[in-house]
Design an enzyme around this catalytic site. Structure first.
Site, PDB file in Angstrom:
ATOM      1  N   TYR C 140       0.843  -1.352   0.154  1.00 23.59           N
ATOM      2  CA  TYR C 140      -0.044  -0.069  -0.150  1.00 23.59           C
ATOM      3  C   TYR C 140       0.933   1.362  -0.224  1.00 23.59           C
ATOM      4  O   TYR C 140       1.381   1.730   1.344  1.00 23.59           O
ATOM      5  CB  TYR C 140      -1.267  -0.087   1.532  1.00 23.59           C
ATOM      6  CG  TYR C 140      -1.750   1.038   1.449  1.00 23.59           C
ATOM      7  CD1 TYR C 140      -2.245   1.756   0.557  1.00 23.59           C
ATOM      8  CD2 TYR C 140      -2.945   0.716   2.427  1.00 23.59           C
ATOM      9  CE1 TYR C 140      -3.334   2.937   0.191  1.00 23.59           C
ATOM     10  CE2 TYR C 140      -3.830   2.229   2.566  1.00 23.59           C
ATOM     11  CZ  TYR C 140      -4.156   2.310   1.955  1.00 23.59           C
ATOM     12  OH  TYR C 140      -6.081   3.225   1.768  1.00 23.59           O
ATOM     13  N   LYS C 168      -1.441  -2.251  -3.895  1.00 28.55           N
ATOM     14  CA  LYS C 168      -2.523  -0.406  -4.666  1.00 28.55           C
ATOM     15  C   LYS C 168      -1.699   0.792  -4.291  1.00 28.55           C
ATOM     16  O   LYS C 168      -0.585   1.385  -3.597  1.00 28.55           O
ATOM     17  CB  LYS C 168      -3.608  -0.333  -3.143  1.00 28.55           C
ATOM     18  CG  LYS C 168      -4.551   0.467  -2.888  1.00 28.55           C
ATOM     19  CD  LYS C 168      -5.052   1.225  -2.433  1.00 28.55           C
ATOM     20  CE  LYS C 168      -5.896   1.951  -2.416  1.00 28.55           C
ATOM     21  NZ  LYS C 168      -6.451   3.164  -1.260  1.00 28.55           N
TER      22      LYS C 168
END
Lengths: 307, 307, 307, 307
Positions: C140, C168
């Site tokens: 992330y 992500k």
């Protein structure tokens, strides 16, 4: 290594404002009064074209007229330093050469400030200016505007090799300044640009200060310096507290400290004191309003620097 | 509001390098070849004195010679835009006036970049330049160097009132650019400065790109734009992937992308292609080394833009 | 290297809000409706405890109840990913273990976010979590909150060695994401966190999106993804423009996009749709006001996602 | 407003390291020696779970064992403060409650550090912790890790209303600290976190220091404080210079000061002094190497704090 200027570099050296007329041109009459006012107040030098002097915003002609005027008015009583705040090396050299021709005693050079450069490129910048112009150089460390901290090792290398004779620290990094103070070579002159810490840096061994707030009340800083040299630490600290109060002239109503507002307050103060005629600042700085003038007056009165 | 230039503003507009000789002066012969090379490659405009053009580092004389040469060589076939990357408003106006005199078709103006200014001060900067010089203005949004994002509402206000006819977005904020694309007034021209996202911004409605990497291989970007206008999205995207590979010419051996290194690679590429004679960049950028030249050659060969 | 989860990782995976009751505890009934609502809307996965899910602000018990509920409601129809947003490695491992026990299909792990760590320390963080818990990991990348960009070389090394199965990207660095897309190893899954760029990243090869705005209208993103997979680029781009308009629900009246305000708007939207009962967010986020609720309703109506 | 703890809050309060064993668990025997060592050295308080204490990286159990041990060993001779460095308000309250149960005399609370919050949200954070737990609170201002400066007006408001009894300033903003010193309400206690400026802040009126470097040599800071209280300014300043030299233990071979490296050096110093058994730091901090141990030893010997 001989530092002829360095021996004369100490004390309070205001980063003096550049007085303009309503049309934005250099206001010679105000300038003459202003430079004389500072020297009469006992300052130990003048620094033109720093951030407070709106250096990077000035037209070439304004710079030349201001420097010529200051050199003439000061007449050697204290050193006159010219700021060289240029985006690149070639432009810095051109400004430095002109400053020497016009009689500056030394130069205060900041890092290139458009592109992000490396510490190596930064060293080359200072060395190139030094090679091109035979004047003592001080580094101007002001990452808030240049985006680049002059790192400790860079500063020491430039100091030890003789490229720099000193530095003005406006980095806000008081801890880093302390490390530099302890490690600097003999004779390397260090000045703080923070008006809020003058007592502290003097006590810890700095040579002086270049405080923007000296544009509002040079006599306070001169007195603080005199307390210091006379060993009156408690008096210096007490006076510093009064200076902290006076600093509020730089704080806009919304609580922020912005360059344009701060420079406007400096000019407002000098107009309120009858030294300069006009509070005009360089575009795109927001103009000084009547409300700002009133705030400056009120704070100056509260702190006893204006009746 | 009539946007005569704006109608001619679209496609690939390289932020062209400024060729210098060994002494750091403008290299006119290389410049003539370079501007012709780009026009022959099919670019839709030239943008001088951007970051890739080392605008803020150039001497006034270099700027004038480069602009005069480009206007003469281009001869109206495509628009010539002059960058106005100045630390303050007065300096910007002076540069803008000179650019108009020398025949620029439009100006690309960045925020003042020494002092931090407010969005209101920023608006005044653009408005003052626009008032002073009758040429179409594009905003140059590049906070990595100016420290200041031109906020969405600022851009829209300046667009709607007619101060700006367009903008070059080098902010790296692709999401913000998308919001601007959706909200801009009719006729406001938007260009990306990111060579890595040209396909994406064209597909989402932007008018074109001002990619530094077009200094290395303008033909790739022109071809990508042709794919786009012909509705060949897949081909555009595939070509963009090749461009992403080519972008490695800007990545220094330590993995960072530095302005000085990137500009050096642009000049290296044009020298390897036989267009310019000398890879000299402005001080304080580190000089291009033989090793860098070799890396650029290898990557250009791998991506098929050099044999 | 086998990526069993990775094959099921694509499409629209909302970073789902965590519904709370007035007392700040997990609201199970709202949660059941919420997770079902998303799956019924056609999303391809759920990501709990991201930034939109207020992950770093939640009590351990809230996390456990939410994850248990989502796994039960989703019942394997789509993958359930649990965010592991922890300040340090040991805390991350504890969270990761608990997530596995409760049935998460994969983990989304961000960099340690109190101390500034090096890229090497960052690699050790991911590797330690991967070694400790046998679940697929996605990185992330969200430097706006963690202060640390996962650099391209770091991401590639962790991808190639099998520590990560995907990432992500909420870095805002669309150009860097493009470089990663071109260089990633086969099978490495890439998702954007930017709701404003979903069409563009899908066209350029990304596997999907994890858009906070899917908390407001998941159906728009699902439809956009369907347009994309069916080759209807123009329709995808047109729908994206509508999404850009809807994004205004995240923009506070002062023009800024703040985490607390944005999460409040997500909860407001789900309440307006009758999915959750209560708009309470975690302290210290400012509470959702009636005025904010009204703004969200108005924008949803204007963009046609609420009648 | 009564500040019972505040009257006992002054002087040197080390932000003490958390000794771990090879497995990463709290090392009770080392902890007992360590806390006793500091009290015997004359420190005026202990601050557990600050940045030097690796607070945000510790498991709950480690925190509990360390706090229980320190309270038992210190036995009321000096105050024991517990850091509450939590990403959100609910987590902060839980930590604060547990700290009170275990006998902490006061809490040092930092801003939420994952999400960016507003100054209003920040005030709510401090107020909520204060309401929930009846212990004196000090604010911990450390924007380098939290990304958020506690602004002057925020601090003054929280001070004047009685939410805070004091603050630890690790902001690096010495000028801002000076403004706070001048404006604080009577009785509000102010400590610097900068080991390089202890003399200066004491002279300017601060109540004490919370220097990470006191983990390496508490006796130097205690002696400096004694010089100060006895009016021996020159001796304090001279000793500070020696401390500046000792600060090099925090500087990694590449010239940077990194949290992981600095904490490692603190543990190395205490191991070299025979106080703790193991130099293990929390993942993901890089482990202490033999080379680092050697550097720490050499610098300690050069500055006379180790034979």
């Amino acid at each position: 290594m001989i530092y002829p200027l360095a021996e004369r570099l100490f004390g309070i050296i205001p980063p003096v404002i550049t007085p303009l007329d309503e049309a934005g041109r250099f206001d010679r009459a105000s300038g003459e009064r202003l430079y004389r006012y500072h020297v009469d107040a006992g300052v130990h030098g003048l620094f033109l074209f720093g951030s407070s002097g709106e250096g990077p915003l000035l037209a070439q002609r304004t710079r030349e007229e201001a420097l010529e005027t200051s050199v003439r008015v000061v007449a050697g009583r204290v050193p006159v330093l010219a700021g060289v705040l240029a985006a690149g090396t070639e432009l810095a050299i051109a400004e430095a050469r002109r400053a020497k021709e016009l009689g500056a005693d030394g130069l205060v050079v900041c890092p290139p400030f458009y592109f992000r450069v490396t510490q190596d490129e930064l060293k080359q910048h200072f060395r190139a200016v030094r090679r091109a112009v035979d004047l003592p150089l001080l580094a101007y460390d002001i990452p808030a505007t240049t985006k680049l901290k002059i790192e400790l090792d860079t500063m020491l290398e430039l100091a030890c090799e003789g490229t720099l004779v000193g530095a003005k620290d406006s980095s806000g990094d008081a801890a880093g300044f302390r490390r530099l103070l302890v490690r600097r070579p003999q004779g390397f002159r260090l000045f703080t640009g923070s008006e809020l810490l003058v007592d502290a840096v003097l006590l810890s061994g700095a040579d002086g200060a270049v405080p923007g707030l000296a544009n509002v009340a040079p006599e306070l800083f001169v007195e603080l310096y005199q307390h210091f040299t006379a060993g009156r630490a408690a008096e210096a600290i007490a006076l510093q507290r009064r200076i902290v109060r006076l600093f509020d002239v730089f704080v806009a109503p919304d609580g922020t400290v912005r360059s344009g507002y701060a420079v406007g307050s400096m000019k407002a103060a000098m107009k309120l004191r009858g030294v300069i005629d006009c509070v005009r600042t360089c575009a795109p700085f927001e103009p000084v309003t009547a409300e700002q003038l009133g705030r400056v007056r009120a704070i100056m009165q509260e702190t006893g620097v204006l009746r």
